[in-house]
Every structure is written in structure tokens, then in C-alpha cells.
Motif scaffolding. Structure first.
Motif, PDB file in Angstrom:
ATOM      1  N   LEU A 136      10.722   2.601   2.229  1.00 23.95           N
ATOM      2  CA  LEU A 136      10.096   1.559   3.040  1.00 23.95           C
ATOM      3  C   LEU A 136      11.011   1.261   4.218  1.00 23.95           C
ATOM      4  CD1 LEU A 136       8.558  -0.940   0.474  1.00 23.95           C
ATOM      5  CD2 LEU A 136       7.412   0.785   1.837  1.00 23.95           C
TER       6      LEU A 136
ATOM      7  N   GLU B 110       4.604  10.327  -0.154  1.00 25.05           N
ATOM      8  CA  GLU B 110       3.608   9.574  -0.932  1.00 25.05           C
ATOM      9  C   GLU B 110       3.706   9.905  -2.412  1.00 25.05           C
ATOM     10  OE1 GLU B 110       2.201  11.039   2.075  1.00 25.05           O
ATOM     11  OE2 GLU B 110       2.425   9.096   3.078  1.00 25.05           O
TER      12      GLU B 110
ATOM     13  N   PHE C  65      -3.431  -7.437  -2.997  1.00 23.06           N
ATOM     14  CA  PHE C  65      -4.444  -7.280  -1.959  1.00 23.06           C
ATOM     15  C   PHE C  65      -5.480  -8.385  -2.120  1.00 23.06           C
ATOM     16  CE2 PHE C  65      -3.215  -2.749  -2.977  1.00 23.06           C
ATOM     17  CZ  PHE C  65      -2.223  -2.722  -2.023  1.00 23.06           C
TER      18      PHE C  65
ATOM     19  N   TRP D 104      -7.519   6.391  -6.043  1.00 18.69           N
ATOM     20  CA  TRP D 104      -7.479   7.080  -4.748  1.00 18.69           C
ATOM     21  C   TRP D 104      -6.246   7.946  -4.566  1.00 18.69           C
ATOM     22  CZ3 TRP D 104     -11.585   7.281  -1.581  1.00 18.69           C
ATOM     23  CH2 TRP D 104     -12.616   6.379  -1.834  1.00 18.69           C
ATOM     24  N   VAL D 105      -5.145   7.584  -5.221  1.00 19.67           N
ATOM     25  CA  VAL D 105      -3.932   8.376  -5.039  1.00 19.67           C
ATOM     26  C   VAL D 105      -3.778   9.395  -6.164  1.00 19.67           C
ATOM     27  CG1 VAL D 105      -1.427   8.284  -4.804  1.00 19.67           C
ATOM     28  CG2 VAL D 105      -2.830   6.490  -3.796  1.00 19.67           C
TER      29      VAL D 105
ATOM     30  N   MET E  86       0.113   5.374  -1.072  1.00 21.18           N
ATOM     31  CA  MET E  86      -1.003   5.641  -0.159  1.00 21.18           C
ATOM     32  C   MET E  86      -0.487   6.159   1.168  1.00 21.18           C
ATOM     33  SD  MET E  86      -3.508   2.442  -0.749  1.00 21.18           S
ATOM     34  CE  MET E  86      -3.889   1.888  -2.396  1.00 21.18           C
ATOM     35  N   GLY E  87      -1.180   7.147   1.708  1.00 19.25           N
ATOM     36  CA  GLY E  87      -0.852   7.654   3.033  1.00 19.25           C
ATOM     37  C   GLY E  87      -1.492   6.782   4.093  1.00 19.25           C
ATOM     38  N   TYR E  88      -1.331   7.190   5.353  1.00 21.31           N
ATOM     39  CA  TYR E  88      -1.792   6.383   6.480  1.00 21.31           C
ATOM     40  C   TYR E  88      -3.274   6.049   6.386  1.00 21.31           C
ATOM     41  CZ  TYR E  88      -2.745   5.079  11.304  1.00 21.31           C
ATOM     42  OH  TYR E  88      -3.152   4.420  12.430  1.00 21.31           O
TER      43      TYR E  88
ATOM     44  N   ALA F  56       0.839  -1.201   0.000  1.00 22.28           N
ATOM     45  CA  ALA F  56       0.000   0.000   0.000  1.00 22.28           C
ATOM     46  C   ALA F  56       0.873   1.249   0.000  1.00 22.28           C
ATOM     47  CB  ALA F  56      -0.920  -0.006   1.209  1.00 22.28           C
ATOM     48  N   ARG F  57       1.917   1.235   0.846  1.00 19.56           N
ATOM     49  CA  ARG F  57       2.811   2.395   0.908  1.00 19.56           C
ATOM     50  C   ARG F  57       3.489   2.616  -0.422  1.00 19.56           C
ATOM     51  NH1 ARG F  57       4.090   2.360   6.781  1.00 19.56           N
ATOM     52  NH2 ARG F  57       2.711   4.084   7.314  1.00 19.56           N
TER      53      ARG F  57
ATOM     54  N   ARG G 180       0.016  -3.969 -11.531  1.00 24.28           N
ATOM     55  CA  ARG G 180      -0.495  -3.020 -10.532  1.00 24.28           C
ATOM     56  C   ARG G 180       0.467  -1.847 -10.363  1.00 24.28           C
ATOM     57  NH1 ARG G 180      -1.082  -4.969  -4.395  1.00 24.28           N
ATOM     58  NH2 ARG G 180       1.175  -4.981  -4.559  1.00 24.28           N
TER      59      ARG G 180
ATOM     60  N   ARG H 135       6.661   8.097  -3.797  1.00 23.73           N
ATOM     61  CA  ARG H 135       6.380   6.662  -3.899  1.00 23.73           C
ATOM     62  C   ARG H 135       5.464   6.366  -5.080  1.00 23.73           C
ATOM     63  NH1 ARG H 135       5.320   5.847   2.333  1.00 23.73           N
ATOM     64  NH2 ARG H 135       7.403   5.252   3.036  1.00 23.73           N
TER      65      ARG H 135
ATOM     66  N   LYS I 117      -5.502   6.325   3.788  1.00 24.01           N
ATOM     67  CA  LYS I 117      -5.903   5.541   2.612  1.00 24.01           C
ATOM     68  C   LYS I 117      -5.487   4.089   2.788  1.00 24.01           C
ATOM     69  CE  LYS I 117      -5.932   9.260  -0.676  1.00 24.01           C
ATOM     70  NZ  LYS I 117      -5.015  10.124  -1.419  1.00 24.01           N
TER      71      LYS I 117
ATOM     72  N   ALA J 182      -5.105   2.262  -6.468  1.00 26.55           N
ATOM     73  CA  ALA J 182      -4.199   3.389  -6.242  1.00 26.55           C
ATOM     74  C   ALA J 182      -4.385   4.505  -7.283  1.00 26.55           C
ATOM     75  CB  ALA J 182      -2.757   2.900  -6.214  1.00 26.55           C
TER      76      ALA J 182
END
Lengths: 417, 243
Positions: free
Chosen positions: B53, B76, B92, B107-108, A323-325, A318-319, B152, B79, A327, B104
């Protein structure tokens, strides 16, 4: 010696009918004994006669215990309930207790019970006096809520059930809005309707609320609020920020360490002492907050279990996608963690529903409380059994429904192959 | 050639254990670098520091002109431009393959759903599993899962791709299908840093090879020189063992 050789495939032909007959005899004896009062082993000494079905059944089971007999049904029977002497004994004991206990229960619940009448004097039979439940039914459902206004509670709950029912059948897209409405808007409407004071509705103070409807109201609100608070506490306890982390830990450990009855008592009796003069918070609201926070602490630990079960790779993936914390947690972590702990969540919520009777300590009477009140009524003394059996049945139905729903949810959300 | 990643004297400790010792490295746009070395040599740690990370304690890491440190505000954002593929896929499991790919971007990067799905299908096509889009990760083979994971990462349209031993968790017959996708990606001009033991793949696509041992970069050389003419004894020993 040959006469009592061990049961085997050769002598199966002789042993099977004899064994079956013995088992049948045992069952017949206990059944006749329990239902008709006839004792066919009465010629034996009384102590032996009492356990005659088990003894004779035991011999019967011994005689038919042949491995790989070639008869499919016999093999299945032997494998499942007659694999050795001990299991045969357990099987017989279970049957014995079941058959013995059916007639008295049946008598008490239905055959000897009284259904018709309006007062305790109408209960002439040996069994349960269901007249008690019938006469008090209104109070058990609505508490001290005034009779002419009870339609408001009915409307509130029937609308709720109708909305929930509709939510199951509408399309995925509409479902979202229905659920949001049910959680955030409907409770306010329902409470306004029940408490009144506006729109020409007579005001009914919360002290008059009670019975099963209060059980539902408290459970529903506590469930709606304790769940998100629990999730936040669980996330908080795993936070990297020391302040948030230790506040969460402190909160959880404080509430988990105190008995609910103490919390309720404090919320109703001691809490108002700390408030400035003239401020007044309704007792029901204080109790609701207390139950919510109490159960939220348990919920937090259940959810934390789910969070810890997720592999680190999910967080990293996810990171790495930027994505932030929030999300990461809302989209990736929580959906998986909550799914993992559905049994634990159901456990906590069931406990919550069953904890609601404790509000009697502050003078609020939900279903069990109303029953407690009714059984002390001078005209209805001695009705505790009927009352609590009724309460137990109602709670069991509610909890079993919740449990079934959680199982369904688990199955539906499963994405394993 | 423009520099896209720069590491200057990076040191990293896990408690008392020093995982990276004075590592310096420059990566140009479209360059393909393969990092190899024995386990525990810091290869994975190195590339995981590039998208933070893992946190490094000393030195500078600069990605696309942005210094990466605890003060970096929009980690973010960085990344989102650096794709990563993991040894254990890390798809996921609660989402379908298509949703894995669109989550992503929606939403991102705030793409509209339709556009995100188009990009996702294009990338799934590219890794040849577009027919599995509606399935869940648990229903796919290891090789398919890893290709989905690559898709992805590609859906974010990253400028750099990091691969952390992408084939180590796969059955032998599935390694090739993943490597094929990576070769295709390399030919498309992606900047890639790959930690792997697949030396055939390295020979085919890498511009530069890096050999690491005990947290240090022991040798960095052009791919041909690295295999034909390794300078350090440690590299020679390692190559003799795995080739």
C-alpha cells in the motif's frame, strides 16, 4: 397613551379580533379588486387605495403579534410568517402578488382563450390561441416526418415506455437483462424503425425528423453515451499514467471551454470539409456526437467530484483484498462516488435536455425549433407566446420528471441508517 | 520454521522525510509479532509496505518467496494472501456486511457465490456477528464494524494478517471484543503482524516484540525479555510511559 399600548397578553382579547378583521379586510379588498373589479377602498386617493390591502394588513399583523399568546395556532402563525415587521410585510407582499396575478393568468390560459377552430381567424378572444397548438400539434411532435409513417415513431416510443414500465416491476434478476436490452439493443431497433429503409419500411431521412420526438431521440442517445464517456474521463483525469491523465484533462478543458452553439456549428458545417470527398456522415449523427462529447466533459467533472469525496481508506481496503484497478473502481469506488453525485448528474442531464433546442443552428428542428418555424408562418404570425409557453410547459414536465426520478433514486440507494 | 516474510535493509522516504531507515525483519510461519512505538515512528508504514500500500525505495521485501517491488507483476495475487485490518475499519458502506465479506472472494478468487457465502457466514460466526450479516456497516457499532472488517479479511483465507492499530478508533468498552477475536485468531495459528498499543494483548499472544522509533527498529526481543528486561533506554522510557 394607554389607548395604543403594545399588543400583549392582556389586551390580546381586544387586539386579536381587530387585527384579524384588518387582515381579512385587506385580503377581501385585494381579492375583490383582482377578481371582480370592485374597489372597496375607492374612496381613498388612488395611490393609497392601490396599496390599501398591504397597509391595513400590516396593521392587522402588528396587532396580533403577541409572543406566547397561549393560542397554539396564533403562535405557529406568528412564528412562521409574522415574526417581525419585515416578515409580515414579505408575507403580505407575497399574498398580494399571488392574488393579483391569478386572474390575468387564468384569463389568458383558460377563460379568454380559444380552443376551437382551425385557423388564426377563429381566435377572437383576448386570451391565448390554443388553436395554434392544436393545428400544429402533429408537427410539434413529429417535425417534418411524413404523416402516413408517423405510426412508426409512436410504436417506437410506446414500446420504449412500456419496456421501461415493465422494467420497474420485474424481479431483480430479470431487471438486469431488461436494462441491458434497453440501453444496448433497443435504441438500435428504435432507430431502424424510425429511419426505415429496410424490412419494407419507407426510408425517412433524418432532416425530416423533428419535434418533440427528436428532442427525445437526441436526449436519450446523448444521455446513454455521455455518461460512460464522462466516467472514463473522470477516471482518466485521476490516472497515474501521465499520457492518459493529460489527454483527459486536455479533452475536458477543451470541450468545457467552447460554447455548445460553436461546437454544433463546427460539427455540421466545418467538419465535413475535413472529410475526404465522397464520405458522408449524417448531420444528425454528427450533432449527436458533438452534444455527447460536450456533455461528457461536464459529466466527467461531476463524477470526479464524487471520486475525490471518497476516503482513501476505501481504495486501500479494496487494494488490500487483492482487487486490481478495474475491479476496485467498478465494485467499490464508482458505486459510492456516483451515488454521492446523483444531484450533479441530474443537473448535467437536465441541462443536456434543455440544450437540445440549440440544434436549430444546424437546421434541425426539435420541439422549440418547430415552434420557431410555425410562428413565422404567414398564416400564424403573432403566436410566439402560445408556442413558447407550450414548449416551456413540455420541457418543464420532462425535466421535473427526471428530477423526481433522481430524488427517488437517491433515497432508494441510501444506506445510511 | 519457514520464513514467510523477509525485509532486508528497507528504506522509505515520503519526499524528503525518511519514514523507514534500514529496516530488516524476518517473520516465520505462525509467528505473532507486535510492533509498538511512538506515533510517527514508521510502524504503520512498515506493515503497509508489506502489501505495497506504500512503496519502498530501497532494500528488499520478500513475501512467500515473491520479491515485492514495482516490477512485481501479480501484486494483486500477493495482496489476496495478505489480509489487512485498518484503524478506520474501511468497510464498504454501500454493501451489506455479508456482501462486504463475499465481494473479494467472488471477484478476486472467483469462488461461486454460494461457497463464498458459506465461508463468509463461517467467519462472521467466528467473530460473533453472524446475526448482523444483512445489515449495512453504518448500522453497526464500532466494535462490530471492526470485527466485520476482520471477518472480511479472513474470507480471503489469507496466510498472513496485518493489523494497523485495529483498536485505536474504538470506544474503550469495545476494545475487548475486538481483541478477543484477535486472540482467538492467534491461537488458531495465523501468522500475524500487529501494530498496537494494547500491551496486555501483546503479552498474551506475541512471540516477539518490536519497538520502533524514528523509522528504525530500536529493539526486537522475545516478548518476556522485552517487558521484563528491555535493553535500550528509549524502550525503557516508552514502556514506562504506557504501562
Amino acid at each position: 397613551m394607554e389607548l395604543i399600548s403594545k399588543p400583549n397578553k392582556q389586551n390580546l382579547k381586544t387586539y386579536l379580533p381587530i387585527g384579524t378583521f384588518f387582515i381579512f379586510l385587506g385580503l377581501l379588498d385585494v381579492t375583490l379588486n383582482a377578481f371582480a373589479g370592485i374597489d372597496i377602498s375607492g374612496f381613498l386617493p388612488s395611490k393609497i387605495s392601490y396599496f390599501f390591502p398591504i397597509i391595513i394588513g400590516f396593521i392587522g399583523f402588528y396587532l396580533i403579534r403577541v409572543e406566547f399568546s397561549g393560542l397554539r395556532n396564533l403562535d405557529i402563525l406568528n412564528k412562521n410568517i409574522n415574526s417581525n415587521n419585515f416578515n409580515a410585510f414579505l408575507t403580505l407582499l407575497t399574498l398580494y402578488i399571488l392574488i393579483k396575478s391569478i386572474p390575468p393568468l387564468l384569463n389568458w390560459f383558460i377563460l379568454d382563450a380559444n380552443f376551437v377552430g382551425t385557423s388564426k381567424d377563429d381566435c377572437t378572444g383576448e386570451g391565448a390561441c390554443w388553436v395554434f397548438i392544436k393545428v400544429w400539434f402533429n408537427r410539434f411532435m413529429y417535425g417534418l416526418y411524413p404523416d402516413p409513417e408517423q405510426w412508426r415513431i409512436n410504436v417506437a416510443f410506446i414500446t420504449l415506455f412500456a419496456l421501461v414500465g415493465v422494467t420497474f416491476f420485474v424481479s431483480q434478476k430479470l431487471k438486469k437483462y431488461f436494462i441491458l436490452f434497453l440501453i444496448f439493443v433497443y435504441p438500435i431497433i428504435a432507430i431502424k424503425l424510425i429511419s426505415g429503409g429496410e424490412f419494407g419500411l419507407k426510408y425517412v431521412e433524418t432532416a425530416a425528423w423533428g419535434g418533440l420526438s427528436l428532442t427525445f431521440i437526441i436526449s436519450a442517445f446523448a444521455i446513454i453515451f455521455c455518461f460512460p464517456i464522462g466516467v472514463f474521463l473522470a477516471l482518466g483525469r485521476r490516472s497515474n499514467l501521465p499520457a492518459i491523465k493529460y489527454i483527459s484533462i486536455g479533452f475536458i478543458e477543451l470541450w468545457r471551454g467552447v460554447p455548445l452553439i460553436t461546437v454544433l456549428f463546427m460539427s455540421a458545417v466545418m467538419f465535413p470539409m475535413f472529410l475526404p470527398d465522397g464520405t458522408f456522415i449524417d448531420k444528425l449523427i454528427r450533432v449527436l456526437i458533438a452534444i455527447t462529447l460536450f456533455e461528457a466533459a461536464y459529466m466527467a467533472e461531476v463524477v470526479r467530484g464524487g471520486l475525490q469525496a471518497l476516503p482513501k481508506g476505501q481504495y486501500e481496503a479494496a487494494r488490500s483484498l487483492g482487487m486490481g484497478y478495474w475491479k476496485m473502481n467498478v465494485l467499490i469506488i464508482l458505486p459510492q462516488a456516483l451515488k454521492l453525485v446523483i444531484p450533479g448528474i441530474a443537473n448535467t442531464l437536465l441541462a443536456l435536455v434543455k440544450d437540445t433546442p440549440l440544434i436549430f443552428v444546424v437546421g434541425l428542428m426539435e420541439l422549440a425549433g418547430m415552434i420557431g418555424l410555425a410562428k413565422t408562418n404567414p398564416k400564424w404570425l403573432g403566436m410566439a407566446m402560445e408556442g413558447y409557453v407550450f414548449a416551456g410547459l413540455v420541457f418543464w414536465i420532462i425535466c421535473y420528471a427526471m428530477s423526481r426520478y433522481s430524488q427517488r433514486l437517491e433515497k432508494r440507494l441510501s444506506t445510511e441508517r | 520454521m519457514t520464513k514467510i516474510i523477509e525485509l532486508k535493509n528497507v528504506n522509505k522516504w515520503f519526499d524528503k522525510f525518511q519514514a523507514l531507515k534500514d529496516v530488516s525483519l524476518e517473520v516465520n510461519q505462525q509467528e505473532k509479532i507486535v510492533i509498538c512505538g511512538p506515533s510517527g515512528s514508521g510502524k504503520s508504514t512498515l506493515i503497509r509496505c508489506i502489501n505495497r500500500l506504500e512503496e519502498h525505495q530501497e532494500g528488499n521485501i520478500i513475501v512467500e518467496g515473491n520479491e515485492i517491488s514495482e516490477n512485481t507483476k501479480d501484486i494483486e495475487k500477493i495482496r489476496a494472501e495478505v489480509g489487512m485490518v485498518f484503524q478506520q475499519f474501511n468497510l464498504f458502506p454501500h454493501l451489506s456486511i455479508l456482501d462486504n465479506c463475499t465481494l473479494a472472494p467472488i471477484w478476486v478468487k472467483k469462488l461461486p457465490k454460494k461457497q463464498a457465502e458459506e465461508i463468509a457466514m463461517k467467519n462472521l460466526e467466528r467473530v460473533q456477528i453472524s446475526d448482523q450479516a444483512k445489515k449495512f456497516p453504518g448500522q453497526l457499532s464500532g466494535g462490530q464494524q471492526q470485527r466485520a472488517a476482520i471477518a472480511r479479511a479472513l474470507c480471503m483465507e489469507p496466510k498472513i494478517m496485518l493489523f494497523d492499530e485495529p483498536t485505536s478508533a474504538l470506544d474503550p468498552e469495545m476494545i475487548k471484543e475486538v481483541l478477543d477475536v484477535m486472540v482467538d485468531l492467534a491461537k488458531g495459528g495465523m501468522t500475524m503482524i500487529v501494530v498496537t498499543h494494547e500491551m496486555g494483548f501483546a503479552k498474551e499472544v506475541a512471540d516477539n516484540m518490536i519497538f520502533m522509533d524514528e523509522g528504525k527498529i530500536v529493539e526486537k526481543a522475545k516478548t518476556k525479555d522485552f517487558f521484563d528486561n528491555p535493553k535500550s533506554e528509549r524502550t525503557k522510557l516508552f514502556l514506562s510511559q504506557i504501562l
